[in-house]
Design a protein around this motif. Sequence first.
Motif, mmCIF file in Angstrom:
data_model
loop_
_atom_site.group_PDB
_atom_site.id
_atom_site.type_symbol
_atom_site.label_atom_id
_atom_site.label_comp_id
_atom_site.label_asym_id
_atom_site.label_seq_id
_atom_site.Cartn_x
_atom_site.Cartn_y
_atom_site.Cartn_z
ATOM 1 N N GLN A 1 28.778 12.965 95.839
ATOM 2 C CA GLN A 1 28.418 12.277 94.596
ATOM 3 C C GLN A 1 27.794 13.252 93.601
ATOM 4 O O GLN A 1 28.159 13.270 92.419
ATOM 5 C CB GLN A 1 27.440 11.143 94.901
ATOM 6 C CG GLN A 1 26.958 10.397 93.669
ATOM 7 C CD GLN A 1 26.070 9.213 94.030
ATOM 8 O OE1 GLN A 1 26.322 8.510 95.001
ATOM 9 N NE2 GLN A 1 25.029 9.013 93.258
ATOM 10 N N SER B 1 29.782 14.263 90.158
ATOM 11 C CA SER B 1 29.187 13.863 88.887
ATOM 12 C C SER B 1 28.828 15.076 88.034
ATOM 13 O O SER B 1 29.086 15.099 86.828
ATOM 14 C CB SER B 1 27.952 12.992 89.115
ATOM 15 O OG SER B 1 26.948 13.687 89.823
ATOM 16 N N GLN C 1 30.674 16.023 84.474
ATOM 17 C CA GLN C 1 29.849 15.911 83.280
ATOM 18 C C GLN C 1 29.570 17.244 82.602
ATOM 19 O O GLN C 1 29.295 17.270 81.393
ATOM 20 C CB GLN C 1 28.523 15.227 83.630
ATOM 21 C CG GLN C 1 28.679 13.768 84.030
ATOM 22 C CD GLN C 1 27.411 13.185 84.633
ATOM 23 O OE1 GLN C 1 26.492 13.906 85.024
ATOM 24 N NE2 GLN C 1 27.341 11.867 84.714
ATOM 25 N N GLN D 1 32.435 3.829 88.295
ATOM 26 C CA GLN D 1 31.392 4.852 88.279
ATOM 27 C C GLN D 1 31.957 6.195 87.825
ATOM 28 O O GLN D 1 31.320 6.922 87.048
ATOM 29 C CB GLN D 1 30.764 4.988 89.662
ATOM 30 C CG GLN D 1 29.599 5.966 89.716
ATOM 31 C CD GLN D 1 28.970 6.016 91.084
ATOM 32 O OE1 GLN D 1 29.569 6.498 92.040
ATOM 33 N NE2 GLN D 1 27.756 5.494 91.197
ATOM 34 N N TRP E 1 30.716 8.271 84.574
ATOM 35 C CA TRP E 1 30.284 9.668 84.608
ATOM 36 C C TRP E 1 31.016 10.492 83.557
ATOM 37 O O TRP E 1 30.426 11.332 82.893
ATOM 38 C CB TRP E 1 30.563 10.284 85.979
ATOM 39 C CG TRP E 1 29.571 9.930 87.039
ATOM 40 C CD1 TRP E 1 28.297 9.459 86.870
ATOM 41 C CD2 TRP E 1 29.770 10.024 88.451
ATOM 42 N NE1 TRP E 1 27.702 9.253 88.087
ATOM 43 C CE2 TRP E 1 28.570 9.586 89.071
ATOM 44 C CE3 TRP E 1 30.838 10.413 89.254
ATOM 45 C CZ2 TRP E 1 28.415 9.553 90.458
ATOM 46 C CZ3 TRP E 1 30.686 10.373 90.628
ATOM 47 C CH2 TRP E 1 29.490 9.949 91.219
#
Length: 209
Positions: A94, A98, A102, A126, A130
């Motif tokens: 995760q 992410s 990003q 999700q 992100w």
Amino acid sequence: MSILQHTTFYTSVNRLHDLPSHAGIEVAFAGRSNAGKSSAINTLTNRGRLAFVSKSPGRTQLINFFQLGDDRFLVDLPGYGYAKVPFAIRRHWQDLLSTYLQTRKTLFGLVLIMDVRHPLKPLDIQMLDWFAPTGKSVHILLTKADKLSRQQANNTLREVRAYLLNSYPQCSVQLFSSLSAKGIDETMIVLNNWFGISSASENKTSETK
């Protein structure tokens, strides 16, 4: 001939500080475990074993980079959403996913894989959440379209497209099947545009082979 047919393995990383440094373009592929991501990559590159298709979802734990030449890279991200993976590994994935999505400056766009029979699951949303703040493009492949009738698949496509229009307008979406080869040409148009490859230059490359 598609530039993806010249794809070769470049490197695998498990930590952000090991990400390769270059001035080119990356297009990432992401999706839930067992949604058909590896099969889609293998179909698009016309390489049967380029991306490992595991019988155990969640086995792919690395970010795999494949080079297309001229500083263009296809990036295969770890599958997500497999409950039997230990919590520590899921947490690491995760954070890795992410942060990569990003902050990676060389990442041009995201191809998000969803099983057409189970689209827009919470972890898919999700992923979109992100990536959406970056303002970069997302193209969704609704895979395994051969598992539904044409009418069922088209109905799902319309529903997903309507949802995206309201919530994630930077996203495009299409049907795809690795088994029947449905949607390959449509996907390649998107990828060529993202990688800055025109049809004329691709044809010229093919003629010189």
